[in-house]
Design a protein around this motif. Sequence first.
Motif, PDB file in Angstrom:
ATOM      1  N   LEU A 320      12.218  38.702  15.564  1.00  0.00           N
ATOM      2  CA  LEU A 320      12.582  38.312  14.209  1.00  0.00           C
ATOM      3  C   LEU A 320      13.087  39.553  13.477  1.00  0.00           C
ATOM      4  CD1 LEU A 320      10.422  36.142  11.878  1.00  0.00           C
ATOM      5  CD2 LEU A 320      10.922  38.490  11.204  1.00  0.00           C
ATOM      6  N   HIS A 321      14.203  39.426  12.786  1.00  0.00           N
ATOM      7  CA  HIS A 321      14.755  40.551  12.023  1.00  0.00           C
ATOM      8  C   HIS A 321      14.925  40.111  10.584  1.00  0.00           C
ATOM      9  CE1 HIS A 321      15.584  42.372  15.909  1.00  0.00           C
ATOM     10  NE2 HIS A 321      15.988  41.161  16.258  1.00  0.00           N
ATOM     11  N   TRP A 322      14.093  40.641   9.726  1.00  0.00           N
ATOM     12  CA  TRP A 322      14.161  40.298   8.303  1.00  0.00           C
ATOM     13  C   TRP A 322      15.166  41.215   7.631  1.00  0.00           C
ATOM     14  CZ3 TRP A 322      12.774  42.902   3.712  1.00  0.00           C
ATOM     15  CH2 TRP A 322      12.723  42.081   2.572  1.00  0.00           C
ATOM     16  N   GLN A 323      16.119  40.663   6.902  1.00  0.00           N
ATOM     17  CA  GLN A 323      17.140  41.491   6.250  1.00  0.00           C
ATOM     18  C   GLN A 323      17.219  41.204   4.766  1.00  0.00           C
ATOM     19  OE1 GLN A 323      20.848  40.735   8.210  1.00  0.00           O
ATOM     20  NE2 GLN A 323      20.295  41.901  10.030  1.00  0.00           N
ATOM     21  N   ARG A 339      20.029  31.763  18.536  1.00  0.00           N
ATOM     22  CA  ARG A 339      19.905  32.541  17.306  1.00  0.00           C
ATOM     23  C   ARG A 339      19.824  31.586  16.118  1.00  0.00           C
ATOM     24  NH1 ARG A 339      21.522  37.657  15.404  1.00  0.00           N
ATOM     25  NH2 ARG A 339      22.073  38.220  17.531  1.00  0.00           N
ATOM     26  N   VAL A 340      18.916  31.903  15.211  1.00  0.00           N
ATOM     27  CA  VAL A 340      18.748  31.085  14.004  1.00  0.00           C
ATOM     28  C   VAL A 340      18.862  32.021  12.804  1.00  0.00           C
ATOM     29  CG1 VAL A 340      17.209  29.499  12.764  1.00  0.00           C
ATOM     30  CG2 VAL A 340      17.131  29.596  15.269  1.00  0.00           C
ATOM     31  N   VAL A 341      19.592  31.635  11.779  1.00  0.00           N
ATOM     32  CA  VAL A 341      19.652  32.438  10.554  1.00  0.00           C
ATOM     33  C   VAL A 341      19.134  31.587   9.414  1.00  0.00           C
ATOM     34  CG1 VAL A 341      21.149  33.657   8.933  1.00  0.00           C
ATOM     35  CG2 VAL A 341      21.616  33.781  11.375  1.00  0.00           C
ATOM     36  N   LEU A 342      18.115  32.085   8.743  1.00  0.00           N
ATOM     37  CA  LEU A 342      17.495  31.330   7.656  1.00  0.00           C
ATOM     38  C   LEU A 342      17.575  32.134   6.368  1.00  0.00           C
ATOM     39  CD1 LEU A 342      14.322  30.284   9.665  1.00  0.00           C
ATOM     40  CD2 LEU A 342      16.251  28.801   9.098  1.00  0.00           C
ATOM     41  N   THR A 343      17.717  31.429   5.248  1.00  0.00           N
ATOM     42  CA  THR A 343      17.748  32.142   3.980  1.00  0.00           C
ATOM     43  C   THR A 343      16.341  32.342   3.421  1.00  0.00           C
ATOM     44  OG1 THR A 343      18.254  30.016   3.005  1.00  0.00           O
ATOM     45  CG2 THR A 343      20.064  31.559   3.178  1.00  0.00           C
ATOM     46  N   GLN A 344      15.471  31.406   3.672  1.00  0.00           N
ATOM     47  CA  GLN A 344      14.111  31.556   3.158  1.00  0.00           C
ATOM     48  C   GLN A 344      13.136  31.239   4.268  1.00  0.00           C
ATOM     49  OE1 GLN A 344      13.652  29.128  -0.331  1.00  0.00           O
ATOM     50  NE2 GLN A 344      14.197  30.887  -1.598  1.00  0.00           N
ATOM     51  N   LEU A 345      12.144  32.078   4.408  1.00  0.00           N
ATOM     52  CA  LEU A 345      11.169  31.855   5.467  1.00  0.00           C
ATOM     53  C   LEU A 345       9.840  32.441   5.012  1.00  0.00           C
ATOM     54  CD1 LEU A 345      10.867  30.693   8.263  1.00  0.00           C
ATOM     55  CD2 LEU A 345      11.523  32.896   9.204  1.00  0.00           C
ATOM     56  N   ASN A 346       8.932  31.537   4.734  1.00  0.00           N
ATOM     57  CA  ASN A 346       7.668  31.993   4.191  1.00  0.00           C
ATOM     58  C   ASN A 346       6.570  31.027   4.627  1.00  0.00           C
ATOM     59  OD1 ASN A 346       5.995  33.593   2.763  1.00  0.00           O
ATOM     60  ND2 ASN A 346       6.516  32.743   0.745  1.00  0.00           N
ATOM     61  N   PRO A 347       5.576  31.438   5.381  1.00  0.00           N
ATOM     62  CA  PRO A 347       5.363  32.786   5.900  1.00  0.00           C
ATOM     63  C   PRO A 347       6.238  33.064   7.117  1.00  0.00           C
ATOM     64  CG  PRO A 347       3.651  31.315   6.688  1.00  0.00           C
ATOM     65  CD  PRO A 347       4.516  30.497   5.790  1.00  0.00           C
ATOM     66  N   LEU A 348       6.411  34.347   7.453  1.00  0.00           N
ATOM     67  CA  LEU A 348       7.222  34.712   8.613  1.00  0.00           C
ATOM     68  C   LEU A 348       6.455  34.417   9.896  1.00  0.00           C
ATOM     69  CD1 LEU A 348       8.623  38.185   7.477  1.00  0.00           C
ATOM     70  CD2 LEU A 348       9.823  35.998   7.512  1.00  0.00           C
ATOM     71  N   PRO A 349       7.086  33.767  10.872  1.00  0.00           N
ATOM     72  CA  PRO A 349       6.403  33.570  12.158  1.00  0.00           C
ATOM     73  C   PRO A 349       6.342  34.881  12.952  1.00  0.00           C
ATOM     74  CG  PRO A 349       8.611  32.605  12.214  1.00  0.00           C
ATOM     75  CD  PRO A 349       8.434  33.194  10.849  1.00  0.00           C
TER      76      PRO A 349
END
Length: 372
Positions: A320-323, A339-349
Amino acid sequence: MLMKTYTAAPGTATNTSGIVLDNLRVAYHDRVVLKPLSLTIEPGEVLALIGPSGSGKTTVLRAIAGFVPPASGRIFMGDRDITRLPPYKRGLGMVVQNYALFPHLKVEDNVAFGLRARKLPKALTNERVQQALKSVGMVDFATRYPHQLSGGQQQRVAIARALATKPQVLLLDEPLSALDAQIRHNMVEEIARLHRELPEMTILYVTHDQTEALTLADKIGIMKDGSMVAYGETHALYRQPPNRFAAEFLGRANILGATVLELKSQAGETLVSCGGTLVNVVTPGILHSRNKLLCVRPQHITLHKRSERSNRLDATLKSLHWQGDLTHLLCDVAGETVRVVLTQLNPLPQAGDRLALWFEPDDAVLLEVGHV
Ligand SMILES: Nc1ncnc2c1ncn2[C@@H]1O[C@H](COP(=O)(O)OP(=O)(O)O)[C@@H](O)[C@H]1O
Ligand SMILES: [Mg+2]
């Protein structure tokens, strides 16, 4: 399958600024670098030509501008056959990557250059220069020399110089690639604005930057090894790329092995097995074989079910790469990386977590096996 014809009959463009290429072929020293290309650019349209370095983009532009004679084929502007016309008689403006301003001439004289060569009256020349500088926001820099300007400003002057002759067709060859990211972004906005102000001007925009193409173009042609391997309206080409090369060149794409099991509806809903999982895809085209590639863009995958039609793939998170604005997930789905790109992810897996990846049937497309 190579698509080669994207054209109406030659000469059918409705006014003088449309371009028609009729089997245009270019060779340098007997080496063919542009295979026969037929293409119509409608009046007022912005066509972006994209593709890797050496694929023939500049060659198309130079042939249209008249700087390289075609080995065969014809070029029309409206219903005029311009194939053998010298460059200055074609009514085109051209801007290249490295500005190509005359270093010893002030900004206003650079912009006036083409007008003076055409022996326009002085008053009209001055008026056109002012107009062109105004359209790129450079009026205040008229008496500077090119070395007193930033790269972005120099490129604005180069665009003003091309606009001053009021070309019906503007050819831009990677006009922004020498600029840094922020300025490039602003210039893309400015070129879009310019086209809104001059909607009748046809623009052929060469770039290797897919974002510029997606932002500016009505239509996009993708070049590879001297051929146009994909062509279409920008949005449609992005949503439904015709082949793997187009899918991967125009944005990011996950490409997974898939087997077609059943065409379920007239609307093209198709049942596909993807690594043993059954998913539904909407396919507008005719399916010639069962073995396909499933293409779904990273930002079209979610971690939650969005509708009754949502497809589910079971995955294991690899990394996972948080940017900040975006989080990139690399997942394993039956041995293939997704590959998955998400705008919001809470909590991070966490790496190793089991995830369900969801996508809608019309956010995926089936491609032929093989690259193009
Ligand atoms: N003046 C030239 N003489 C010989 N070969 C050339 C010349 N210009 C371009 N080429 C070759 O033609 C091919 C296409 O080049 P070009 O149209 O410049 O590609 P692109 O603009 O997509 O990077 C390349 O293989 C390139 O090396
Ligand atoms: Mg080039």
